[in-house]
Write a protein that holds these residues in place. Sequence first.
Motif, PDB file in Angstrom:
ATOM      1  N   THR A   1      15.701  -4.069   2.222  1.00 40.90           N
ATOM      2  CA  THR A   1      16.620  -4.822   3.073  1.00 40.90           C
ATOM      3  C   THR A   1      15.884  -5.301   4.318  1.00 40.90           C
ATOM      4  N   LEU A   2      16.474  -6.295   4.964  1.00 43.56           N
ATOM      5  CA  LEU A   2      15.902  -6.791   6.210  1.00 43.56           C
ATOM      6  C   LEU A   2      15.906  -5.700   7.273  1.00 43.56           C
ATOM      7  N   ALA A   3      16.896  -4.824   7.239  1.00 50.05           N
ATOM      8  CA  ALA A   3      16.974  -3.729   8.207  1.00 50.05           C
ATOM      9  C   ALA A   3      15.746  -2.826   8.114  1.00 50.05           C
ATOM     10  N   GLU A   4      15.258  -2.593   6.892  1.00 51.29           N
ATOM     11  CA  GLU A   4      14.054  -1.777   6.723  1.00 51.29           C
ATOM     12  C   GLU A   4      12.837  -2.480   7.302  1.00 51.29           C
ATOM     13  N   ILE A   5      12.756  -3.785   7.075  1.00 47.99           N
ATOM     14  CA  ILE A   5      11.614  -4.556   7.567  1.00 47.99           C
ATOM     15  C   ILE A   5      11.584  -4.566   9.095  1.00 47.99           C
ATOM     16  N   LEU A   6      12.763  -4.493   9.726  1.00 55.70           N
ATOM     17  CA  LEU A   6      12.839  -4.515  11.182  1.00 55.70           C
ATOM     18  C   LEU A   6      12.134  -3.320  11.817  1.00 55.70           C
ATOM     19  N   LEU A   7      11.961  -2.260  11.057  1.00 57.98           N
ATOM     20  CA  LEU A   7      11.267  -1.093  11.597  1.00 57.98           C
ATOM     21  C   LEU A   7       9.827  -1.421  11.987  1.00 57.98           C
ATOM     22  N   LEU A   8       9.280  -2.497  11.410  1.00 59.35           N
ATOM     23  CA  LEU A   8       7.914  -2.905  11.734  1.00 59.35           C
ATOM     24  C   LEU A   8       7.834  -3.686  13.034  1.00 59.35           C
ATOM     25  N   ALA A   9       8.961  -4.182  13.510  1.00 59.26           N
ATOM     26  CA  ALA A   9       8.955  -5.154  14.593  1.00 59.26           C
ATOM     27  C   ALA A   9       8.602  -4.570  15.960  1.00 59.26           C
TER      28      ALA A   9
ATOM     29  N   ASN B   1      21.631  -5.874   5.804  1.00 59.90           N
ATOM     30  CA  ASN B   1      21.632  -4.786   4.822  1.00 59.90           C
ATOM     31  C   ASN B   1      21.739  -5.283   3.391  1.00 59.90           C
ATOM     32  N   HIS B   2      21.733  -6.603   3.219  1.00 57.20           N
ATOM     33  CA  HIS B   2      21.819  -7.163   1.864  1.00 57.20           C
ATOM     34  C   HIS B   2      20.511  -6.889   1.126  1.00 57.20           C
ATOM     35  N   PRO B   3      20.563  -6.303  -0.057  1.00 50.02           N
ATOM     36  CA  PRO B   3      19.328  -5.938  -0.768  1.00 50.02           C
ATOM     37  C   PRO B   3      18.591  -7.158  -1.319  1.00 50.02           C
ATOM     38  N   MET B   4      17.261  -7.095  -1.259  1.00 50.88           N
ATOM     39  CA  MET B   4      16.400  -8.121  -1.835  1.00 50.88           C
ATOM     40  C   MET B   4      15.434  -7.436  -2.797  1.00 50.88           C
TER      41      MET B   4
ATOM     42  N   GLU C   1       0.804  -1.221   0.000  1.00 48.99           N
ATOM     43  CA  GLU C   1       0.000   0.000   0.000  1.00 48.99           C
ATOM     44  C   GLU C   1       0.836   1.270   0.000  1.00 48.99           C
ATOM     45  N   GLU C   2       2.138   1.149   0.238  1.00 49.53           N
ATOM     46  CA  GLU C   2       3.019   2.307   0.254  1.00 49.53           C
ATOM     47  C   GLU C   2       4.072   2.175  -0.842  1.00 49.53           C
ATOM     48  N   GLU C   3       4.574   3.301  -1.285  1.00 48.84           N
ATOM     49  CA  GLU C   3       5.626   3.309  -2.312  1.00 48.84           C
ATOM     50  C   GLU C   3       6.924   2.759  -1.734  1.00 48.84           C
ATOM     51  N   ARG C   4       7.553   1.837  -2.468  1.00 53.69           N
ATOM     52  CA  ARG C   4       8.819   1.247  -2.040  1.00 53.69           C
ATOM     53  C   ARG C   4       9.793   1.266  -3.213  1.00 53.69           C
ATOM     54  N   PRO C   5      11.094   1.361  -2.941  1.00 57.83           N
ATOM     55  CA  PRO C   5      12.089   1.217  -4.012  1.00 57.83           C
ATOM     56  C   PRO C   5      12.104  -0.214  -4.539  1.00 57.83           C
ATOM     57  N   ALA C   6      12.799  -0.435  -5.640  1.00 55.83           N
ATOM     58  CA  ALA C   6      12.826  -1.754  -6.275  1.00 55.83           C
ATOM     59  C   ALA C   6      13.530  -2.797  -5.426  1.00 55.83           C
ATOM     60  N   GLN C   7      14.335  -2.346  -4.462  1.00 55.15           N
ATOM     61  CA  GLN C   7      15.015  -3.274  -3.564  1.00 55.15           C
ATOM     62  C   GLN C   7      14.787  -2.858  -2.114  1.00 55.15           C
TER      63      GLN C   7
ATOM     64  N   LEU D   1      12.195  -6.222  -4.312  1.00 60.30           N
ATOM     65  CA  LEU D   1      10.852  -6.003  -3.786  1.00 60.30           C
ATOM     66  C   LEU D   1       9.856  -6.978  -4.404  1.00 60.30           C
ATOM     67  N   GLU D   2      10.011  -7.236  -5.694  1.00 60.83           N
ATOM     68  CA  GLU D   2       9.106  -8.146  -6.397  1.00 60.83           C
ATOM     69  C   GLU D   2       9.149  -9.547  -5.782  1.00 60.83           C
ATOM     70  N   THR D   3      10.355 -10.008  -5.418  1.00 58.71           N
ATOM     71  CA  THR D   3      10.505 -11.331  -4.809  1.00 58.71           C
ATOM     72  C   THR D   3       9.858 -11.370  -3.438  1.00 58.71           C
ATOM     73  N   VAL D   4      10.093 -10.337  -2.625  1.00 58.33           N
ATOM     74  CA  VAL D   4       9.498 -10.272  -1.288  1.00 58.33           C
ATOM     75  C   VAL D   4       7.974 -10.266  -1.397  1.00 58.33           C
ATOM     76  N   GLN D   5       7.435  -9.496  -2.338  1.00 60.54           N
ATOM     77  CA  GLN D   5       5.980  -9.427  -2.512  1.00 60.54           C
ATOM     78  C   GLN D   5       5.402 -10.775  -2.929  1.00 60.54           C
ATOM     79  N   LYS D   6       6.145 -11.530  -3.739  1.00 61.62           N
ATOM     80  CA  LYS D   6       5.672 -12.847  -4.169  1.00 61.62           C
ATOM     81  C   LYS D   6       5.493 -13.771  -2.966  1.00 61.62           C
ATOM     82  N   PHE D   7       6.487 -13.777  -2.062  1.00 59.75           N
ATOM     83  CA  PHE D   7       6.373 -14.612  -0.877  1.00 59.75           C
ATOM     84  C   PHE D   7       5.239 -14.142   0.032  1.00 59.75           C
TER      85      PHE D   7
END
Length: 207
Positions: A22-30, A85-88, A14-20, A90-96
Motif C-alpha cells: 500500500t501507499l501507506a507502507e511506502i510512506l515509511l520511507l519518506a 491503504n488501497h492495495p497494489m 532486496e527485502e521480503e515483501r507480501p504480494a500486495q 507488488l509485481e506492478t510496483v516493481q515493474k514501474f
Amino acid sequence: MARLSHELQRYFFEEERPAQVTLAEILLLAKERIFGFLLVILSLPSALPVPAPGYSIPFGILIFLLAVQLIIGAKIPWLPQRMINHPMKLETVQKFLKAGIPWLRRIEAIARPRFTYICTTLPGRVTIGSAIALMAISMMIPIPGTNTLPAMGVFVTSFGLLEDDGAISLGGLVLCLMGAILSVSIIIAVMWGGSSILDLIKVWLGR
C-alpha cells in the motif's frame, strides 16, 4: 540521508515483501521529505513510457490534493485513508520501479541543494503547488496525450522539491508549461476538429 533510488531498491527488491503493498507502507520511507517523496512516487507511473492504465486519474487526484496543501503552506500532508491503504500488486510496483529507478539515479547524480528558496519559501512552494495542481488536472483528463508530459513535469519539479534543488524544480516548471501547452492543444483539437494550438501557430506564422 539515503538517496530515494537506494531506498526504493532496498525496500522493493532486496527485502521480503507480501504480494500486495500500500501507499501507506511506502510512506515509511519518506521521513521529512514527505511532500516531494509522495509527488515523485505518484507521478512516476504516468511519467514513464510504460503503459499505466487506471493510475493517472486516482494518482492525479492525490497529486492535486497534495498540490493544494503545498499552496496553503501545510507542513504535513493529508490524504484519504481509503486511497493510501488501497492495495497494489507488488509485481506492478516493481515493474514501474525497474523502469523508473535508472532515471531517478541520473537525476540524483546532478541534484544538490541550490536555489533552495525556490523549494523552501512560501512563494516558491505556492508557485510549485500551482503548477503541479494544473498538471494533476491534466493527468485526470481521459484523453490520450494529456498524461505523460504533465506527469513528467510533476516528477521533475517534485524531485527538486525532494532534494531542495531549485534548479531542478525550475526545469520541472518548464516541463509543466510545455505540458500545459500540449494538453490545451490536444483538447482544442478534440473539441474543434483537429485544429490544435500548434496548427493555429503555424497558420499565424504563415500569414
